[in-house]
Design an enzyme around this catalytic site. Structure first.
Site, PDB file in Angstrom:
ATOM      1  CE1 TYR A  13      -3.003   3.130   0.678  1.00 35.77           C
ATOM      2  CE2 TYR A  13      -2.612   2.846   3.024  1.00 35.77           C
ATOM      3  CZ  TYR A  13      -3.166   3.561   1.976  1.00 35.77           C
ATOM      4  OH  TYR A  13      -3.875   4.707   2.234  1.00 35.77           O
ATOM      5  CG  ASP A  33       6.282  -6.838  -2.547  1.00 34.65           C
ATOM      6  OD1 ASP A  33       5.698  -7.899  -2.230  1.00 34.65           O
ATOM      7  OD2 ASP A  33       5.933  -5.719  -2.130  1.00 34.65           O
ATOM      8  CG  ASN A  34       7.000 -11.745   0.112  1.00 27.36           C
ATOM      9  OD1 ASN A  34       6.042 -10.976   0.013  1.00 27.36           O
ATOM     10  ND2 ASN A  34       7.430 -12.200   1.275  1.00 27.36           N
ATOM     11  CB  ILE A  55      13.751  -8.617   2.946  1.00 22.82           C
ATOM     12  CG1 ILE A  55      12.891  -9.194   4.081  1.00 22.82           C
ATOM     13  CG2 ILE A  55      12.984  -7.608   2.127  1.00 22.82           C
ATOM     14  CD1 ILE A  55      12.522  -8.169   5.124  1.00 22.82           C
ATOM     15  CE1 TYR A 144       3.725  -3.477  12.131  1.00 17.64           C
ATOM     16  CE2 TYR A 144       2.545  -1.938  13.543  1.00 17.64           C
ATOM     17  CZ  TYR A 144       3.221  -2.208  12.371  1.00 17.64           C
ATOM     18  OH  TYR A 144       3.408  -1.210  11.444  1.00 17.64           O
ATOM     19  CE  LYS A 148       7.018  -2.066  10.721  1.00 16.68           C
ATOM     20  NZ  LYS A 148       7.532  -1.704   9.395  1.00 16.68           N
ATOM     21  CG  HIS A 192      -5.865   0.316   7.925  1.00 18.43           C
ATOM     22  ND1 HIS A 192      -4.848   0.588   7.037  1.00 18.43           N
ATOM     23  CD2 HIS A 192      -5.282  -0.360   8.949  1.00 18.43           C
ATOM     24  CE1 HIS A 192      -3.708   0.107   7.500  1.00 18.43           C
ATOM     25  NE2 HIS A 192      -3.947  -0.473   8.667  1.00 18.43           N
ATOM     26  CB  ALA A 286      -8.431  -4.985  25.751  1.00 15.82           C
TER      27      ALA A 286
END
Length: 333
Positions: A13, A33-34, A55, A144, A148, A192, A286
């Protein structure tokens, strides 16, 4: 002439919008990109080369460096579903933290020291203060965000050890689609808010679930900082320019500094589409902070970057052009 740029995850995206922007700026771009989540047709008309691969494939990356002599790497490739990261953390630590090490090893071997990293505001966790500045403590609350943050730590250590220079871009809520409506947000599953509101409008989902109406915000729903994907793309170009000019490593928030509530997104969608959004209100989830809002001052002062799109209706409008046009056609074919 700018040195070639390797863009990992460039068919995703944010990656695909950035690839198109960089190509339009005259950069020679090679995408790795895979295609697990990326889309080949998102960059088919961008005039760039797509290499399908991972990668973590050090031999492939080394071959690409030998072939193109990259002057910079823009790294998007990552898994980004927060809920999945909680139930399958090893998948996220392997893909988001471990596999990029092969890429960094090749960069060290080939002498490439310019790295733009697609990070996230999720590294902050529940913020101590609003708006969030870069010095805010980084205490991520899910794997996640931790995956990062761990890579941010690795990049700092590489700077100390062998001079790797990094711009870590901590995104807030990416949204919108390309101005020409040709590419947009195409996740499966889609989590999203803006695309889900539009999916409720089109009938792809029966209704929009709104979790929590009793937050300490003006209308009781969560507030977030929505940043147009084209503004994110321009920030990556600014980051490459900063590093190419010999700039030091930086970490920058990318947001508008404008907070928008869930109910305001619904209202904007109804204004843009002329249709009512079917909504179901449910208790809070939560871990959802009442408000996440960027202070983008540091990026303006250090990269010369500022978001151009600050009206959320611009983001909804461009997303609607994509979802009611190319995306609709794709899903009907």
């Amino acid at each position: 002439m700018s040195l070639p740029v390797l863009v990992t995850g460039g068919a995703g995206y944010i990656g695909s919008h950035t690839v198109r922007f960089l190509a339009a700026q005259g950069y020679k771009v090679v995408v790795l990109d895979n295609l697990v989540f990326g889309h080949r047709d998102a960059i088919v008309d961008a005039g760039v080369e797509l290499v399908v691969g991972d990668i973590g494939d050090k031999a492939l990356i080394s071959k690409l460096f030998d072939q193109y002599g990259f002057g910079a790497v823009v790294h998007f490739a990552a898994y980004a579903y927060v809920g999945e990261s909680v139930t399958n953390p090893l998948k996220y630590y392997r893909n988001n933290t471990a596999e990029p090490l092969a890429l960094l090893e090749v960069m060290q071997e080939k002498g490439c020291k310019n790295f733009v990293f697609s990070s996230t505001c999720a590294t902050y966790g529940v913020p101590e203060s609003i708006p969030i500045v870069e010095s805010n403590p980084q205490n991520p609350i899910n794997p996640y965000g931790r995956s990062k943050l761990m890579l941010e730590w690795v990049l700092k250590d590489c700077d100390t050890a062998w001079g790797l220079k990094t711009v870590a871009l901590r995104y807030f809520n990416a949204s919108g689609s390309s101005e020409d409506g040709k590419i947009g947000e195409d996740h499966n599953p889609e989590t999203h808010l803006i695309p889900r509101v539009l999916m409720a409008v089109t009938g792809e989902i029966s209704h929009l679930d709104v979790f929590g109406t009793d937050y300490p915000t003006p209308d009781g729903t969560c507030i977030r900082d929505y940043i147009h994907v084209n503004d994110l793309a321009s920030a990556h170009a600014k980051a490459i320019g900063h590093l190419s000019a010999g700039g030091d490593s930086l970490a920058c928030n990318l947001g508008t500094g404008v907070g928008v509530s869930v109910k305001e997104i619904i209202t904007a969608t109804e204004e843009v589409t002329g249709r009512q959004v079917p909504v179901k209100y449910s208790p809070r989830r939560a871990g959802d902070p009442p408000q996440l809002l960027a202070d983008p001052t540091f990026a303006k002062e250090n990269l010369g970057w500022e978001a151009e799109h600050k009206d959320v209706r611009d983001m909804v409008r461009s997303a609607w052009a994509w979802m009611s046009g190319p995306r609709k056609g794709r899903y009907e074919s």
